[in-house]
Enzyme design. Structure first.
Site, PDB file in Angstrom:
ATOM      1  N   SER A   1       0.877  -1.175   0.000  1.00 31.00           N
ATOM      2  CA  SER A   1       0.000   0.000   0.000  1.00 31.00           C
ATOM      3  C   SER A   1       0.912   1.222   0.000  1.00 31.00           C
ATOM      4  O   SER A   1       2.104   1.108   0.326  1.00 31.00           O
ATOM      5  CB  SER A   1      -0.845  -0.004   1.282  1.00 31.00           C
ATOM      6  OG  SER A   1      -1.436   1.256   1.528  1.00 31.00           O
TER       7      SER A   1
ATOM      8  N   TYR B   1      -1.978  -1.199  10.435  1.00 29.55           N
ATOM      9  CA  TYR B   1      -1.944  -1.301   8.969  1.00 29.55           C
ATOM     10  C   TYR B   1      -0.615  -0.766   8.417  1.00 29.55           C
ATOM     11  O   TYR B   1       0.027  -1.396   7.582  1.00 29.55           O
ATOM     12  CB  TYR B   1      -3.131  -0.519   8.411  1.00 29.55           C
ATOM     13  CG  TYR B   1      -3.419  -0.707   6.936  1.00 29.55           C
ATOM     14  CD1 TYR B   1      -4.203  -1.762   6.490  1.00 29.55           C
ATOM     15  CD2 TYR B   1      -2.927   0.191   5.985  1.00 29.55           C
ATOM     16  CE1 TYR B   1      -4.487  -1.934   5.138  1.00 29.55           C
ATOM     17  CE2 TYR B   1      -3.207   0.032   4.638  1.00 29.55           C
ATOM     18  CZ  TYR B   1      -3.993  -1.033   4.218  1.00 29.55           C
ATOM     19  OH  TYR B   1      -4.269  -1.193   2.874  1.00 29.55           O
TER      20      TYR B   1
HETATM   21  P1  NAD Z   1     -11.527  -6.232   0.166  1.00 27.19           P
HETATM   22  O1  NAD Z   1     -12.104  -6.100   1.535  1.00 27.19           O
HETATM   23  O2  NAD Z   1     -12.391  -5.934  -1.019  1.00 27.19           O
HETATM   24  O3  NAD Z   1     -10.906  -7.696  -0.036  1.00 27.19           O
HETATM   25  C1  NAD Z   1     -10.225  -8.366   0.993  1.00 27.19           C
HETATM   26  C2  NAD Z   1     -10.207  -9.847   0.677  1.00 27.19           C
HETATM   27  O4  NAD Z   1      -9.545 -10.541   1.736  1.00 27.19           O
HETATM   28  C3  NAD Z   1     -11.594 -10.481   0.571  1.00 27.19           C
HETATM   29  O5  NAD Z   1     -11.587 -11.485  -0.418  1.00 27.19           O
HETATM   30  C4  NAD Z   1     -11.785 -11.101   1.968  1.00 27.19           C
HETATM   31  O6  NAD Z   1     -12.723 -12.180   1.978  1.00 27.19           O
HETATM   32  C5  NAD Z   1     -10.386 -11.593   2.217  1.00 27.19           C
HETATM   33  N1  NAD Z   1     -10.070 -11.851   3.626  1.00 27.19           N
HETATM   34  C6  NAD Z   1     -10.205 -11.003   4.682  1.00 27.19           C
HETATM   35  N2  NAD Z   1      -9.770 -11.605   5.808  1.00 27.19           N
HETATM   36  C7  NAD Z   1      -9.329 -12.845   5.447  1.00 27.19           C
HETATM   37  C8  NAD Z   1      -8.746 -13.934   6.164  1.00 27.19           C
HETATM   38  N3  NAD Z   1      -8.542 -13.884   7.492  1.00 27.19           N
HETATM   39  N4  NAD Z   1      -8.406 -15.061   5.468  1.00 27.19           N
HETATM   40  C9  NAD Z   1      -8.614 -15.145   4.129  1.00 27.19           C
HETATM   41  N5  NAD Z   1      -9.177 -14.127   3.395  1.00 27.19           N
HETATM   42  C10 NAD Z   1      -9.528 -13.004   4.067  1.00 27.19           C
HETATM   43  O7  NAD Z   1     -10.239  -5.283   0.192  1.00 27.19           O
HETATM   44  P2  NAD Z   1      -9.301  -4.693  -0.981  1.00 27.19           P
HETATM   45  O8  NAD Z   1      -9.417  -3.225  -0.932  1.00 27.19           O
HETATM   46  O9  NAD Z   1      -9.506  -5.397  -2.256  1.00 27.19           O
HETATM   47  O10 NAD Z   1      -7.872  -5.028  -0.361  1.00 27.19           O
HETATM   48  C11 NAD Z   1      -6.987  -5.980  -0.920  1.00 27.19           C
HETATM   49  C12 NAD Z   1      -5.567  -5.622  -0.524  1.00 27.19           C
HETATM   50  O11 NAD Z   1      -5.255  -4.344  -1.069  1.00 27.19           O
HETATM   51  C13 NAD Z   1      -5.340  -5.504   0.988  1.00 27.19           C
HETATM   52  O12 NAD Z   1      -4.076  -6.038   1.310  1.00 27.19           O
HETATM   53  C14 NAD Z   1      -5.355  -4.009   1.213  1.00 27.19           C
HETATM   54  O13 NAD Z   1      -4.625  -3.638   2.347  1.00 27.19           O
HETATM   55  C15 NAD Z   1      -4.712  -3.530  -0.052  1.00 27.19           C
HETATM   56  N6  NAD Z   1      -4.939  -2.125  -0.393  1.00 27.19           N
HETATM   57  C16 NAD Z   1      -6.198  -1.653  -0.598  1.00 27.19           C
HETATM   58  C17 NAD Z   1      -6.371  -0.309  -0.916  1.00 27.19           C
HETATM   59  C18 NAD Z   1      -7.729   0.300  -1.162  1.00 27.19           C
HETATM   60  O14 NAD Z   1      -7.834   1.526  -1.271  1.00 27.19           O
HETATM   61  N7  NAD Z   1      -8.788  -0.497  -1.303  1.00 27.19           N
HETATM   62  C19 NAD Z   1      -5.249   0.530  -1.002  1.00 27.19           C
HETATM   63  C20 NAD Z   1      -3.985   0.009  -0.781  1.00 27.19           C
HETATM   64  C21 NAD Z   1      -3.840  -1.322  -0.476  1.00 27.19           C
END
Ligand code: NAD
Length: 260
Positions: free
Chosen positions: A142, A155
């Protein structure tokens, strides 16, 4: 380009992870999905990948806060498809609170899911990649792996950890055709950021759209969200032959956030 390869994408039943799974399947890779959700909806995603891209797709519902589940995920993918060529560590959760109010159990859970699971899956997948002399590992970090924001102690600590861990694995495998890189997105409009958008909407006394504008306006100069497809396209590039010498990097996709 990736026909016959197998990709494991953690946290891929939603958001960025599913966008990455689609991008890799589009290039012909077989996919092991992982994550939580309603069984029927996940089966529809799995079948959709097989139907739309003519690949094989499987699903593992392991809770990656548990080390054993991380190891089992890799073992299951190797049993189902014969090997794991591409590992995308993407699973992540968020909790926002000032450090003095941050619940200790949320700290432990975020570190376990957002950082330790990345170690456990790489530890399990690397021997197979080393034996075959090819591998691509992409870790979703991130912008918070590069800079900090208030309220995100666990985080930010976990994501900085992912960037460091990525460099170690890259160096250890630099002479093999195994690369390890981190992607550092800014805001991507997914379920993970809905609570933060809603909190911002409430703070400005406006609609969800006002909340999104406030969130983007504060830190992301492009004032546009990235999409899961944007991140998937970068993962696909990192798996391409042209990226064989890109390793140990932390690549921002952040609309200029970290250029400021
Ligand atoms: P999201 O909530 O849409 O997806 C998260 C996924 O992880 C889902 O499939 C959920 O079921 C799964 N999950 C959660 N806990 C779990 C566990 N204990 N075991 C197995 N699966 C589990 O979130 P996202 O925004 O798509 O995030 C994905 C990645 O991107 C993360 O690492 C997040 O930190 C990172 N990220 C997101 C953003 C943003 O703005 N959305 C920005 C930077 C980084």
């Amino acid at each position: 380009m990736l026909k016959g390869k197998t990709a494991v994408v953690t946290g891929s039943t939603s958001g960025i992870g599913f966008g990455i799974a689609v991008a890799l399947a589009e290039q012909g890779a077989n996919i092991m999905l992982n994550g939580f959700g309603e069984a029927g909806a996940i089966e529809a995603l799995r079948l959709g990948l097989e139907r739309d891209f003519g690949v094989k797709a499987a699903y593992n519902g392991g809770d990656l806060s548990q080390a054993d589940a991380c190891t089992a995920l890799i073992a299951e993918a190797e049993a189902a498809f014969g090997c794991v060529d591409i590992l995308v560590n993407n699973v992540g959760i968020q909790h926002v609170a000032p450090t003095q109010d941050f619940p200790a159990e949320r700290w432990d859970l975020i570190l376990a899911i957002n950082l330790s699971s990345y170690f456990h899956t790489m530890r399990a997948a690397l021997p197979g990649m080393q034996a075959r002399g090819w591998g691509r590992i992409v870790n979703t970090a991130s912008v918070h792996g590069l800079v900090a924001s208030t309220g995100k102690a666990a985080y930010v600590a976990a994501k900085h950890g992912v960037v460091g861990l990525t460099k170690v694995v890259a160096l250890e495998n630099a002479e093999a055709d195994i690369t390890c890189n981190a992607i550092c997105p800014g805001w991507v409009d997914t379920p993970l950021v809905q609570a933060q958008i809603q909190a911002r909407a409430t703070a400005v006394g406006g609609t969800v759209e006002d909340g999104k504008r406030a969130l983007l306006g504060e830190k992301q100069p492009s004032k546009r969200f990235a999409t899961p497809g944007d991140i998937g396209a970068l993962v696909t590039f990192l798996c391409s032959p042209a990226a064989h010498n890109i390793t140990g990097t932390a690549l921002p996709v952040d609309g200029g956030w970290t250029a400021q």
